[in-house]
Design a protein around this motif. Structure first.
Motif, PDB file in Angstrom:
ATOM      1  N   ALA A 124       0.844  -1.193   0.000  1.00 16.74           N
ATOM      2  CA  ALA A 124       0.000   0.000   0.000  1.00 16.74           C
ATOM      3  C   ALA A 124       0.890   1.258   0.000  1.00 16.74           C
ATOM      4  N   LYS A 125       1.963   1.207   0.807  1.00 18.71           N
ATOM      5  CA  LYS A 125       2.885   2.339   0.834  1.00 18.71           C
ATOM      6  C   LYS A 125       3.473   2.581  -0.537  1.00 18.71           C
ATOM      7  N   MET A 126       3.855   1.490  -1.205  1.00 18.38           N
ATOM      8  CA  MET A 126       4.445   1.622  -2.530  1.00 18.38           C
ATOM      9  C   MET A 126       3.440   2.183  -3.524  1.00 18.38           C
ATOM     10  N   VAL A 127       2.170   1.715  -3.401  1.00 18.21           N
ATOM     11  CA  VAL A 127       1.140   2.211  -4.321  1.00 18.21           C
ATOM     12  C   VAL A 127       0.926   3.705  -4.102  1.00 18.21           C
ATOM     13  N   LEU A 128       0.823   4.078  -2.787  1.00 14.73           N
ATOM     14  CA  LEU A 128       0.583   5.487  -2.499  1.00 14.73           C
ATOM     15  C   LEU A 128       1.771   6.323  -2.931  1.00 14.73           C
ATOM     16  N   GLY A 129       2.985   5.718  -2.868  1.00 17.56           N
ATOM     17  CA  GLY A 129       4.175   6.428  -3.317  1.00 17.56           C
ATOM     18  C   GLY A 129       4.372   6.299  -4.819  1.00 17.56           C
ATOM     19  N   ARG A 130       3.373   5.804  -5.506  1.00 22.21           N
ATOM     20  CA  ARG A 130       3.376   5.666  -6.963  1.00 22.21           C
ATOM     21  C   ARG A 130       4.466   4.723  -7.478  1.00 22.21           C
ATOM     22  N   ALA A 131       4.995   3.878  -6.607  1.00 28.09           N
ATOM     23  CA  ALA A 131       6.009   2.945  -7.061  1.00 28.09           C
ATOM     24  C   ALA A 131       5.366   1.675  -7.604  1.00 28.09           C
ATOM     25  N   MET A 132       4.056   1.581  -7.466  1.00 23.35           N
ATOM     26  CA  MET A 132       3.369   0.367  -7.889  1.00 23.35           C
ATOM     27  C   MET A 132       1.937   0.708  -8.228  1.00 23.35           C
ATOM     28  N   GLN A 133       1.360  -0.105  -9.139  1.00 20.90           N
ATOM     29  CA  GLN A 133      -0.046   0.085  -9.484  1.00 20.90           C
ATOM     30  C   GLN A 133      -0.900  -0.722  -8.504  1.00 20.90           C
ATOM     31  N   PRO A 134      -2.131  -0.248  -8.184  1.00 26.44           N
ATOM     32  CA  PRO A 134      -2.982  -1.025  -7.255  1.00 26.44           C
ATOM     33  C   PRO A 134      -3.254  -2.442  -7.763  1.00 26.44           C
TER      34      PRO A 134
END
Lengths: 584, 581
Positions: free
Chosen positions: A262-272
């Motif tokens: 979730a942190k990565m998604v919020l940090g735009r490092a990953m797609q949901p």
């Protein structure tokens, strides 16, 4: 573990099918991989970009994927089902064939129920192991091999987290495993004890009832059931505890991935959608690990089952044809015991250095106290056991040098206990000679004074006996056993106390018929009633495993010794009566 | 269905556990639901890139999983307890009941089949109860919850999701008939195979005597070949059913939801997270339970055969039951009277026809007659393995039907033709006659039966195991152990049914001496074909086709020149001929 290797040996004849199965397993594994990606595609691309057209693509991909998976897994299951059944078939066939090769000493020492359990239950356990356990194991291993690279390519950070919890799982698994194993073994033993006891007490119900031990037996039985109950609970507890640990560890792992992800998604490092796909894949990672527990428990059972099955298969038959054994044609029927010593247990011989030569066509009666070795002697003629030293010769050939089947077919053996099968009277009589005509069967039946009894039955010779059929008296069973033996037209006829349950009148009838049947054959007759054997050519008197006297009745009766004592004992009262009548 | 009601009545006893199980099931089903909803929340937040309480989600996920793990643990333990307890009680009931059934019941049933009822059939019931019933409850509960949730989320999508169900049912019903038929065939074939196997293994001696090993193996292979084909066929049917079901549920169902749901999301009627939750509800919580629900019917049908056998056994009435006012028989003197006794095993076929006998306490009675004349039946009536169908038997003036079976049999010692010994030590086998007997008493009985010296000569003496893994005894040795067992039980009335037939005359003489001592002061009944062993009887009863033809002492009967005299002369013809003229 070598047992598993041996089990795999049973798959060897079907190796191409096995290879095909493994290939199909790979396809099934691979077919599971795209699904999380489809979800990812939906969440990350189709939905945000409102691509209506792509919905059709998704629809067809899912349908295609599952259709493919369905077809492949159908083929796989069919193949595996076939393999499992086939191995069961092969194992049963081998076990049964082997059981038939084993000599009587094997059966003397084992309860039928336990032998049955090996042929049936144990082999079933092995089948489940093959169709369930092994397939799942291979698929799981394949899945792990494929999934681990996949998740690490998607995100190595999340991959590390996913893998990090696995050691905890392995440790707890190891902790439990030992106890689970121990309990499985114990449970199996207790279950065997239950079955063995049940079988024995049901078969011996007459004794239980005679001594009014019903309640005692019920309590005793319930104790074994209770043991099974307690152990079953302990086993369930252990299994579930391990299951609980696995669930929690898995939840923690998944939770951490959502957290980090979730942190990565919020940090735009990953797609949901990518995160969703990732969690989809770690399911493929954890499920197999959990299943490994089940597999291990199953493997425990199967291991124990294999031990028993292979133990049976490894039991060396004591009586085997020598490599250079010859088939023997029609025998004349001379029998010679040459320095024969024999013990069921070689340490305790029951027949000592015995010599006896029997001419074709002779009627040899064997008498002596119980335990003298009479039955043992005739068992050696039929080669149910092999001599410990010395030799038994038929027509001058050592029986160990003759193919067993060729000689046994020419021996008619009627044992103390009359064993009949649950089929019709006709089939029972014709057991030794399936080609017998109805006339021959009737004649054999007349020889045993059985025909009149059968005639009165509504279905005659087609009457079923045993379960759901008519009940025969012990005397009738004995007569049937005699009829069965005479129908094979044996060269050597052995009657081991075969008329003990007949009343004098029936015995006299059977005796007359037997005298005709005995003509032209070599005969061994064991009987306690001396009146039935006085007509023998020679009477062999045995005591303590030795021949103490041999001769016709007319000689023996005038010689002081065991025979004379037996005779006097049995005829004392008759002679007194006769003398009284004679003297008026 | 009557069977089911009865089974439920059996299960009712465990209502406390059942209530706990229901509660746990409800909790467990409930705990399964938050999962997809949490994921929905998570996905929606992530798609919108909105910050949220990540730690909260983590603890919620782990917490729910842990809770559901613990509840699952408790549930499994309760269900295991219920199952084990049920098996325990059921087996006790069956076994205790079997003990009350008459010998005739055991003669007609193969031991293997009785065993299978107590072990396998009971296990089948347990599967239905702890597997079937519990899943049934949990499935129904889950289904209701999930239907409520999905219709609440988006009824339009829910309807679409459910539209594959007709196919689901069609597939199921298309296959099930055939599967059931094959299952029946398999069962029948298997029963035949098991029955034959049991018989042929027990009768190994005969198989070997006739060198029929290869024939038997061929037969066995034939049966197994059929089973193989049937099983493979059955496996294929099952696999087809499941594969198609999976395609319909996971394939078509999910495809439709993704398609229709995708449109809904794009139209703004549904969030992406809801769509994911939807898929997981549908695949994880609906298709499975619904399929299992239609299956339960089947499982019940399969259990029915087991139920029939179990209840069939329980419903077999013991033919001998203590009368309501039956009193315990006090220590008896042993005067036995048969008063116009009639008996038939099968209605209309009397095997004992109006027998009258008057035996005084302490007398020895010998029955003589052809096999089938009713000798053994007379004795079975005395120890009440069967009740007379007409007339009465009295001991010390008391009608047997008015006393308890146990008090009667304890005072009647029986030694039968077939020697049955158990798989334990010699000592325990003898002690079976009187469990509280001391070692000295056991050895005394062995001495009296003239077997002590044989046992003492064994390396392990009385601790020698017999039967499986034990030593092999001769027929005569076994018989003497059985006699020792009877001697130890110290009965008031002694019954010897061909007890000494397997003994040679010399041993018989020795035992006869012991038996003579034992018979002193006791009433005894014996059946023996060897007349020499019965000439000293006080009363010789000659039977023919269920009727007493002659009765009296040896001298009387011989003098009267009837059947007995004929039998006697027959057996001693040779002896008489051998006499010096």
């Amino acid at each position: 573990m070598s047992n598993f290797g041996r089990l795999l040996g049973y798959l060897k004849p079907y190796r191409y099918r096995v290879l095909l199965a493994v290939f199909l397993m790979m396809l099934v594994t691979l077919s599971a991989l795209p699904m999380p990606r489809v979800t990812q595609f939906m969440i990350d691309t189709v939905l945000p970009q409102k691509r209506y057209g792509s919905l059709w693509t998704v629809l067809w991909i899912i349908l295609g994927l599952y259709a493919f998976r369905g077809i492949v897994s159908f083929a796989l299951n069919y193949l595996i089902g076939w393999l499992g059944q086939r191995v069961v078939f092969d194992l049963r066939y081998q076990s049964y064939r082997h059981l038939n090769r084993l000599s009587l000493s094997y059966y003397d020492k084992r309860q039928t129920g336990k032998i049955m359990a090996r042929v049936i239950d144990d082999i079933n356990v092995i089948q489940y192991m093959i169709t369930g356990g092994i397939v799942t194991l291979i698929t799981d291993i394949l899945t792990l091999l494929v999934v681990i690279p996949v998740i690490f390519t998607m995100s190595w950070q999340l991959g590390c987290i996913a893998i990090a919890v696995v050691p905890i799982y392995v440790v707890s698994y190891k902790l439990f495993l030992k106890r689970i194993r121990a309990i499985s073994v114990e449970l199996r033993e207790k279950w065997d004890a239950l079955i063995g006891g049940l079988q024995e007490k049901l078969a011996g119900i007459t004794v239980v009832k005679a001594f009014v031990r019903e309640e005692f037996e019920t309590q005793h039985f319930m104790q074994t059931v209770q043991d099974n109950f307690t152990l079953g609970m302990v086993q369930a507890k252990l299994n579930r505890s391990l299951g609980l640990v696995a669930t929690v560890i898995r939840a923690v792992g998944t939770g951490f991935i959502y957290w980090m992800g979730a942190k990565m998604v919020l940090g735009r490092a990953m797609q949901p959608g990518e995160l969703l796909a990732f969690t989809g894949y770690i399911g493929y990672l954890y499920d197999p690990s959990v299943r490994l527990v089940d597999f291990n428990i199953q493997a425990q059972w199967a291991g124990a089952a294999m031990d028993r099955v292979f133990e049976t298969l490894d039991t060396r038959p004591e009586i085997v044809d020598a490599p250079d054994a010859v088939s023997i044609g029609s025998i004349k029927g001379s029998v010679e015991f040459r320095n024969v010593t024999f013990g069921y247990d070689p340490e305790n011989p029951v027949v000592h250095d015995l010599n006896l030569s029997v001419e074709p066509g002779e009627v040899i009666a064997i008498v002596g106290p119980s335990g003298a070795g009479k039955t043992t002697l005739v068992n050696l003629v039929a080669r149910f056991y092999d001599v410990t030293s010395g030799s038994v010769l038929i027509d001058g050939h050592d029986v160990r040098q003759i193919r067993l089947e060729t000689v046994r077919r020419q021996i008619g053996y009627v044992s103390q206990e009359s064993l009949l099968f649950s089929v019709t009277l006709r089939e029972n009589i014709a057991y030794g000679n399936h080609d017998a005509t109805p006339d021959q069967i009737e004649q054999a039946s007349r020889n045993a004074d059985l025909h009149d009894v059968v005639k009165e039955l509504p279905d005659g010779y087609d009457t079923k006996i045993g379960e759901d059929g008519v009940k025969l008296s012990v005397g009738q069973k004995q007569r049937l056993a005699i009829a069965r033996a005479t129908l094979t037209d044996p060269r050597i006829l052995i009657l081991d106390d075969a008329t003990s349950a007949l009343d004098s009148k029936t015995e006299a009838n059977v005796q007359d018929a037997l005298e005709r049947v005995m003509k032209g054959r070599t005969n061994f007759v064991i009987a306690h009633r001396l009146s039935t054997i006085m007509g023998a050519d020679r009477i062999v008197v045995m005591d303590g495993g030795r021949i103490v006297d041999v001769g016709p009745h007319s000689e023996l009766v005038h010689r002081p010794g065991v025979y004379k004592n037996l005779y006097d004992e049995q005829f004392k009262s008759a002679q007194e009566e006769a003398l009284a009548a004679y003297l008026g | 269905m009557r069977n089911m009601t009865r089974l439920l009545a059996e299960v009712q006893r465990y209502w406390k556990v059942l209530v706990v199980i229901c509660l746990l099931t409800l909790t467990s089903a409930g705990l399964g639901l938050p999962g997809p909803l949490i994921i929905r929340y998570l996905v929606d937040k992530l798609v919108a890139r909105q910050p949220f309480n990540i730690a909260g989600v983590f603890f919620l996920l782990v917490g729910v999983a842990a809770a559901s793990g613990i509840v699952g643990y408790a549930l499994t333990m309760c269900v295991t307890y219920l199952g084990q307890r049920f098996k325990y009680d059921m087996r006790r009931k069956l076994y205790a009941h079997l003990q009350t059934l008459p010998l005739g019941y055991f003669e007609k049933s193969q031991t293997g089949k009785l065993m299978s009822t107590i072990t396998n059939d009971v296990a089948t019931l347990d599967q239905l109860i702890s597997g079937g019933f519990v899943t049934l409850i949990s499935d129904v509960v889950t289904l209701i919850f999930v239907l409520f949730i999905v219709f609440n989320m988006n009824w339009y999508l829910a309807v679409w999701g459910l539209c594959v169900f007709p196919l689901y049912f069609a597939n199921y019903f298309f296959h099930i008939g055939k599967i059931k038929r094959t299952a029946d065939e398999i069962r029948e074939e298997r029963d035949v195979m098991l029955g034959d196997l049991q018989e042929k293994l027990a009768g190994a001696l005969v198989v070997k005597s006739y060198a029929k090993e290869r024939f038997e193996v061929r037969q066995f292979v034939g049966q197994n070949r059929n089973l193989l084909d049937l099983n493979v066929g059955q496996g294929m049917l099952g696999t087809r059913l499941w594969t198609i079901a999976e395609f319909i549920g996971s394939g078509m169902g999910v495809a439709i939801i993704m398609f229709v749901g995708g449109k809904q999301v794009m139209a703004g009627h549904l969030t992406a997270g809801s769509l994911i939750a939807f898929v997981s509800f549908m695949t994880g919580y609906m298709y499975g339970p619904i399929l299992r629900l239609i299956q339960i019917n089947d499982q019940i049908a399969r259990t029915n055969a087991a139920l029939n056998r179990i209840f069939g056994m329980l419903d077999t009435e013991p033919n001998i039951k203590d009368a309501p006012g039956a009193e315990a028989l006090a220590k008896i003197q042993g005067a036995v009277r048969y008063e116009d006794v009639w008996f038939e095993y099968e209605p209309g076929q009397p095997v004992i026809k109006g027998v009258n006998l008057d035996v005084k306490a302490g007398q020895m009675v010998a029955f003589v007659g052809q096999s089938g004349s009713g000798k053994t039946t007379m004795i079975n009536l005395l120890s009440r393995h069967y009740d007379v169908t007409g007339g009465a038997i009295t001991i010390d003036g008391k009608d047997l039907r008015g006393v308890t079976v146990e008090s009667l049999r304890r005072q009647v010692g029986v030694v039968i033709q077939e020697t049955i010994l158990f798989n334990t030590t010699i000592r325990e086998n003898i002690r079976y006659g009187r469990l509280e007997a001391t070692d000295a008493e056991v050895e005394g009985a062995a001495e009296a039966a003239n077997i002590h010296h044989v046992i003492a000569a064994l390396p392990k003496g009385y601790e020698t195991r017999i039967g499986e893994e034990g030593i092999k005894l001769s027929g005569g040795e076994k018989q003497r152990i059985a006699i020792a067992r009877a001697i130890l039980s110290d009965p008031r009335i002694l019954v010897l049914d061909e007890a000494t037939s397997a003994l040679d005359s010399e041993t018989e003489t020795l035992i006869q001496g012991a038996l003579d001592k034992l018979m002193e002061g006791r009433t005894s009944f014996c059946i023996a074909h060897r007349l020499s062993t019965i000439v000293k009887a006080d009363l010789i009863v000659v039977m023919e086709r269920g009727v007493v033809r002659e009765a009296g002492s040896h001298h009387d009967l011989l003098a009267s020149g009837g059947i007995y005299a004929g039998l006697y002369n027959q057996q001693f013809k040779v002896a008489l001929e051998a006499l010096p003229q």
